[in-house]
Write a protein that holds these residues in place. Structure first.
Motif, PDB file in Angstrom:
ATOM      1  N   TYR A 182      27.265 -25.629   7.228  1.00 50.85           N
ATOM      2  CA  TYR A 182      27.432 -24.482   6.328  1.00 50.85           C
ATOM      3  C   TYR A 182      28.574 -24.729   5.341  1.00 50.85           C
ATOM      4  CZ  TYR A 182      28.423 -19.743   4.731  1.00 50.85           C
ATOM      5  OH  TYR A 182      28.656 -18.632   3.942  1.00 50.85           O
TER       6      TYR A 182
ATOM      7  N   ARG B  80      17.584 -23.851   7.622  1.00 55.92           N
ATOM      8  CA  ARG B  80      16.981 -23.590   6.313  1.00 55.92           C
ATOM      9  C   ARG B  80      17.957 -22.890   5.361  1.00 55.92           C
ATOM     10  NH1 ARG B  80      12.587 -21.390   7.901  1.00 55.92           N
ATOM     11  NH2 ARG B  80      11.128 -23.113   7.539  1.00 55.92           N
ATOM     12  N   SER B  81      18.767 -21.964   5.869  1.00 54.98           N
ATOM     13  CA  SER B  81      19.644 -21.182   4.992  1.00 54.98           C
ATOM     14  C   SER B  81      20.882 -21.941   4.540  1.00 54.98           C
ATOM     15  CB  SER B  81      20.077 -19.894   5.710  1.00 54.98           C
ATOM     16  OG  SER B  81      20.935 -20.200   6.807  1.00 54.98           O
TER      17      SER B  81
END
Length: 555
Positions: free
Chosen positions: A87, A123-124
């Motif tokens: 992230y 995916r995010s």
């Protein structure tokens, strides 16, 4: 049928890109890849004892080399362990190719242990994610992964590759050289002319320099444009590059992470020019105080990512293009159009230089006050470190000091993008690993990884990797024995928060960072007095391998 196996295609691409290291924590499903490294002696597998450290090292490697950082992770639980730093890489726009070994395709229907929806997991936080189900897919999938990661705006991509696919014979012996997307296009001239006009006509314009500037190597262009216009430059919040020379008389510092302070920093401008900005809302706690940009402020944008143009403020002028070339074109337009504004530019420059000079005086006064306490502060650590860093600029500061982070961008002279990196997503536990990755990428460079005690304790096993690679990293722990940033955050938010003392925010327990370091074979020392600081930093900076300083700082 080819004699090459599925895994060989990955190694062939690594050779093409000149990738010398890949990072991972060994597990069953990716054993075919790990077994392949001895067959490709120019590529080294770096072992991490936690997947977050593998991703963090790849981030540091990619930042310093400009090449893709390659990570090979275990099946679903291992992938989950790496997603915190994945992230961070996504928010910072770092080009990573992350591969997770998946269960054998024949077994997936039976829902075996460890298996999971890898693509759904990430995916995010990736530009593209895909699970390969047949060896014939691998050439296209691998090509696409590297292409997407390295095409601006950069970012991580993900491939899930089942065990049997990685060992399957392929239809080709060698994978073809990958496609390169030419992305050096100059923004539309009409848009640049409009931006030039509003910059010249504004009374108090402010240029906000984002990480896109450093990624494009456009830091000098940003400063030259500011000089032509007589305007101030401020770094975006949570920068992961040094995007402008912080010694320059038009440099106004870095945007803070507090919503009220951001409004104050931007509020004096009648025009904001966002150049390569990727964190338009660098706020962890929102105060319900309205927009971070004052109503009525005019907006202009230059970015290689159209998503960032006009994202959070309605209206404005946006130009989409490669930053270095587009800034050069914008400067030429400004030069030709600035004649009627000569006096305005000169007056603006005097005002900005006075503002920047006042800021430098405040910083000097704050440092002097800290010196007078007889205790060590983050400011004092940064100021002493600055005296010892090589004047040729061959150093990198990896900053995860959290509550003490601003000291290392305020008191250390920084003028080149590679001299500074940090985290952008807000997730903790990346800094020490990024420092090791940076040192692996460039062994001649002095690397200093600055962490808070709380952030370092997320994944201290990074020291294992540092020792195994003999990474020349000075780990500086600014130890305030607390999650101090959360304490100050509660104070900033006010009632109803902060009424009670929370023991869970204190870290004055049994963790002995020096003993932890020594247990991994890292030389370490504790620093508690200001007069010990300079010599300790000098020993650490010029040690032959990793070195850790546990520095007791005031809060």
């Amino acid at each position: 049928m080819s004699s090459a196996l599925g895994r060989d295609l990955l190694f062939q691409l690594l050779q093409h890109y000149g990738v010398s290291h890949a990072f991972g924590n060994p597990g069953t499903s990716e054993l075919p890849f790990i077994d392949g490294f001895p067959k490709y002696p120019g590529i080294e597998y770096v072992t991490a004892l936690h997947e977050a450290n593998a991703v963090g090292m790849a981030m540091g490697y990619a930042r310093q080399t400009g090449k893709p950082g390659v990570v090979i992770l275990h099946v679903a639980p291992g992938l989950a362990n790496g997603t915190g730093n994945l992230y961070n890489a996504y928010r910072a726009g770092i080009p990573l190719v992350v591969i997770a070994g998946q269960h054998h395709t024949r077994m997936l229907i039976e829902e075996p242990i460890l298996a999971g929806d890898h693509v759904g997991q990430v995916r995010s936080m990736t530009k593209w994610a895909h699970e390969v189900r047949h060896a014939d897919e691998l050439p296209i999938a691998l090509h696409r992964a590297f292409k997407v990661a390295l095409t601006p705006p950069h970012g991580p991509v993900f491939l899930s590759i089942p065990y049997d696919v990685s060992l399957a014979p392929t239809a080709i012996d060698r994978i073809a050289p990958p496609a390169k997307v030419a992305s050096g296009f100059v923004a539309e001239r009409a848009a640049l002319e409009e931006i030039a006009q509003v910059l010249l006509a504004a009374k108090r314009p402010l240029l906000v320099a984002g990480d896109g500037v450093g990624d494009a190597g456009a830091h000098d262009e940003v400063v030259r444009l500011a000089e032509l216009l007589g305007i101030g430059v401020i770094a975006e919040g949570m920068p992961t590059r040094q995007n402008a020379d912080n010694r320059h008389p038009l440099f106004l510092g870095t945007l803070p992470l507090n919503a009220k302070q951001i409004r104050q920093s931007l509020g004096g401008a009648d025009l904001l020019f966002y150049v390569g900005v990727g964190a338009q809302a660098p706020v962890a706690l929102y105060d319900n105080g309205g927009s971070l940009v004052s109503p009525g402020t005019k907006m202009a944008y230059l970015s290689d990512d159209p998503w960032e143009i006009g994202k959070n403020v309605i209206g404005g002028i946006g130009a989409w293009g490669e930053l270095k070339a587009s800034l050069a074109a914008l400067m030429e337009i400004v030069k030709k159009s600035s004649g009627p504004y000569r006096d305005t530019i000169a007056e603006r420059r005097r005002e900005v230089e006075a503002q920047a000079g006042a800021r430098r005086k405040r910083l000097a006064a704050a440092l002097l006050a800290d010196r007078g306490t007889g205790q060590i502060s983050a400011k004092l650590v940064a100021a002493e470190l600055a005296k010892l860093l090589p004047p040729d600029g061959m150093f990198t500061i990896v900053n995860e000091a959290v509550s003490g982070a601003s000291a290392f961008s305020d008191y250390v002279p920084l003028w080149d993008p590679k001299q500074y990196t940090a985290g952008k997503g807000g997730g903790l536990g990346h800094g020490a690993a990024q420092a090791v990755g940076a040192a692996i990428a460039d062994p001649e460079r002095i690397v200093v990884g600055v962490s808070g005690d709380g952030t370092f304790l997320y994944y201290p096993q990074i020291l294992y990797s540092a020792v195994k690679c003999n990474a020349r990293v000075l780990f500086v722990i600014v130890n305030n024995r607390a999650y101090h940033v959360l304490k100050t955050g509660m104070q900033a938010m006010g009632a109803p928060l902060g009424a009670d003392s929370l023991d869970c925010l204190d870290l004055d327990g049994p963790a002995d960072l020096v003993k932890i370091a020594e247990a991994f074979g890292v030389a370490a020392e504790r620093v508690t007095k200001p007069d010990e600081l300079a010599d300790a930093l000098r020993r650490g900076l010029y040690a032959a391998g990793p070195y850790l300083l546990d520095i007791s700082v005031t809060t």
